[in-house]
Design a protein around this motif. Sequence first.
Motif, PDB file in Angstrom:
ATOM      1  N   HIS A   1      -8.808   0.927  -0.028  1.00  0.00           N
ATOM      2  CA  HIS A   1      -8.793   1.342   1.391  1.00  0.00           C
ATOM      3  C   HIS A   1      -9.630   2.619   0.872  1.00  0.00           C
ATOM      4  O   HIS A   1      -9.260   3.549  -0.124  1.00  0.00           O
ATOM      5  CB  HIS A   1      -7.530   1.960   1.844  1.00  0.00           C
ATOM      6  CG  HIS A   1      -6.970   0.865   2.926  1.00  0.00           C
ATOM      7  ND1 HIS A   1      -5.782   0.894   3.420  1.00  0.00           N
ATOM      8  CD2 HIS A   1      -7.619  -0.398   3.238  1.00  0.00           C
ATOM      9  CE1 HIS A   1      -5.637  -0.186   4.286  1.00  0.00           C
ATOM     10  NE2 HIS A   1      -6.641  -1.207   4.086  1.00  0.00           N
TER      11      HIS A   1
ATOM     12  N   GLU B   1     -11.531   2.391   6.508  1.00  0.00           N
ATOM     13  CA  GLU B   1     -10.652   2.758   7.560  1.00  0.00           C
ATOM     14  C   GLU B   1     -11.225   3.839   8.581  1.00  0.00           C
ATOM     15  O   GLU B   1     -11.404   4.780   7.983  1.00  0.00           O
ATOM     16  CB  GLU B   1      -9.480   3.075   6.958  1.00  0.00           C
ATOM     17  CG  GLU B   1      -8.586   1.906   6.477  1.00  0.00           C
ATOM     18  CD  GLU B   1      -7.205   2.198   6.294  1.00  0.00           C
ATOM     19  OE1 GLU B   1      -6.807   3.334   5.575  1.00  0.00           O
ATOM     20  OE2 GLU B   1      -6.274   1.524   6.883  1.00  0.00           O
TER      21      GLU B   1
ATOM     22  N   ASP C   1      -5.145   2.987  -1.613  1.00  0.00           N
ATOM     23  CA  ASP C   1      -5.768   3.610  -1.008  1.00  0.00           C
ATOM     24  C   ASP C   1      -6.394   4.581  -1.588  1.00  0.00           C
ATOM     25  O   ASP C   1      -5.353   5.836  -1.912  1.00  0.00           O
ATOM     26  CB  ASP C   1      -4.996   4.044   0.578  1.00  0.00           C
ATOM     27  CG  ASP C   1      -5.688   4.731   1.409  1.00  0.00           C
ATOM     28  OD1 ASP C   1      -6.611   5.672   0.984  1.00  0.00           O
ATOM     29  OD2 ASP C   1      -5.461   4.484   2.800  1.00  0.00           O
TER      30      ASP C   1
ATOM     31  N   GLU D   1       1.036  -1.072  -0.137  1.00  0.00           N
ATOM     32  CA  GLU D   1       0.085  -0.123  -0.096  1.00  0.00           C
ATOM     33  C   GLU D   1       0.669   1.347   0.134  1.00  0.00           C
ATOM     34  O   GLU D   1       1.701   1.420   0.802  1.00  0.00           O
ATOM     35  CB  GLU D   1      -0.877   0.059   1.445  1.00  0.00           C
ATOM     36  CG  GLU D   1      -1.684   1.356   1.299  1.00  0.00           C
ATOM     37  CD  GLU D   1      -2.645   1.422   2.582  1.00  0.00           C
ATOM     38  OE1 GLU D   1      -2.459   0.507   3.494  1.00  0.00           O
ATOM     39  OE2 GLU D   1      -3.510   2.300   2.551  1.00  0.00           O
TER      40      GLU D   1
ATOM     41  N   ASN E   1      -5.515   8.114   0.116  1.00  0.00           N
ATOM     42  CA  ASN E   1      -3.954   8.537  -0.245  1.00  0.00           C
ATOM     43  C   ASN E   1      -3.696   9.179  -1.480  1.00  0.00           C
ATOM     44  O   ASN E   1      -2.981  10.126  -1.624  1.00  0.00           O
ATOM     45  CB  ASN E   1      -3.254   7.214  -0.130  1.00  0.00           C
ATOM     46  CG  ASN E   1      -2.841   6.934   1.351  1.00  0.00           C
ATOM     47  OD1 ASN E   1      -3.717   7.488   2.473  1.00  0.00           O
ATOM     48  ND2 ASN E   1      -2.608   5.775   1.673  1.00  0.00           N
TER      49      ASN E   1
END
Lengths: 283, 145
Positions: free
Chosen positions: A209, A251, A178, A145, A181
């Motif tokens: 994510h 998350e 993610d 990740e 991100n």
Amino acid sequence: MTSALSRLPDLGVGVGWRPEIAGVVADLPDLRFCEVVAEGIHTHVPLSGPLATLRERGVTVVPHGVRLSLGGAEPVAPERVRHLAECAALLDAPLVSEHIAFVRAGDLEAGHLLPVPRTRAAVDALAANYARTRDGLGDVPLALEPIAALFDWPDDEYDEADFLTAVLDRTGALLLLDVANVYANAQNRGQDPIALLDRLPLDRVAYVHVAGGREAEGLYHDTHTDPVPQPVLDLVTALAERATPAGWLLERDGDYPPAEVLRGELAAITGAVAAGTRAAGVR
Amino acid sequence: MTGPSAEAAPTTGTGAGTEAVTDATTPAEDLAAAQAALVAALVAGGPLPPGFDTGRVDAARRALLRKRAGEVARAWPLLAGSLGAAFTPRFVRWAAGRPPSGSFADGLAFAQHLRDAGELPPLGATELSEREPRPEKVRRRFWRR
């Protein structure tokens, strides 16, 4: 690696399991998968409690490491690799995941995931640590990740997409992408998140994510303590148009909301995925 | 390598030695040193290596301290509750420049620091007294047996 991808079950929309929300997670009737922080699992005793109950229900539980320091120049600690392997065995996990980051150096713990310089030396270090970890894991695939970073290194030789592609090419790893991100990094560098998404190796995405963050000091912080903002949900839709990851995972770390708010966030992700899948079908 | 030091190398023995050592570092050793310097700057009050955006790294350092405060608050709920809104700024001030040692140990050291300064509220003191290891008592019991 496509074979490792095709072996993954359809995981749907899941949630990062945390002790604080164990009750809410246990009450999600359609839950097919969740993720658990590997460092929080005791592997010397049989699985018990809420996670054991979830496993008995057939819920897939993916161990997610946060302290391996795969991107560190030093070799990964064998006992940390062993623990991750024991977690995978204890949970009968179809894969495990860790970060393209380092968390300690020179005997100091950062207590946080830190960005590695995007250099050939860092690709070499990651590839060596990935190989050591793979050796310890046996047959269990390891997904990597990329992280959200507030700053870049001065000596970067690659941009983010090229660096990630180089790391995945060298390692053959699966990608844990993610989208929060991706959003944070694009936002903080003044880039278009969709353009960044389009340059990532999306055919390698094992699962995704999704998290909330907030603006502070003029930067987008990937806090996991805030609701998922609309631009991140839009990225979920954009990704679902372009790829078919095995699962999507919310998350949340800290500032846990009431159960109905958490369920609402999961429904919003489900809706965003469905919108992308529909758009892909029309195309 | 710069010209002057290369020219100086043949005439001074120590200079030549230093030169050889510098040239011998591998990319992995350079990466290890660079990562160690960055972590020291972020959590141990070390100087920021040249080339970084100071404002961005400072923002990361402060975010790290706030995150650490949140983790300590979860591990030490009475301590955090007893300080209320003052907990995070007070913890951040104490923790700046101190490398993290885990949320339990951080909370323990922070509570002990407040106690020594006479600033530990009663609820925090209760939590500290319940969780503070008492090595002296344990040792005494051991010797008696």
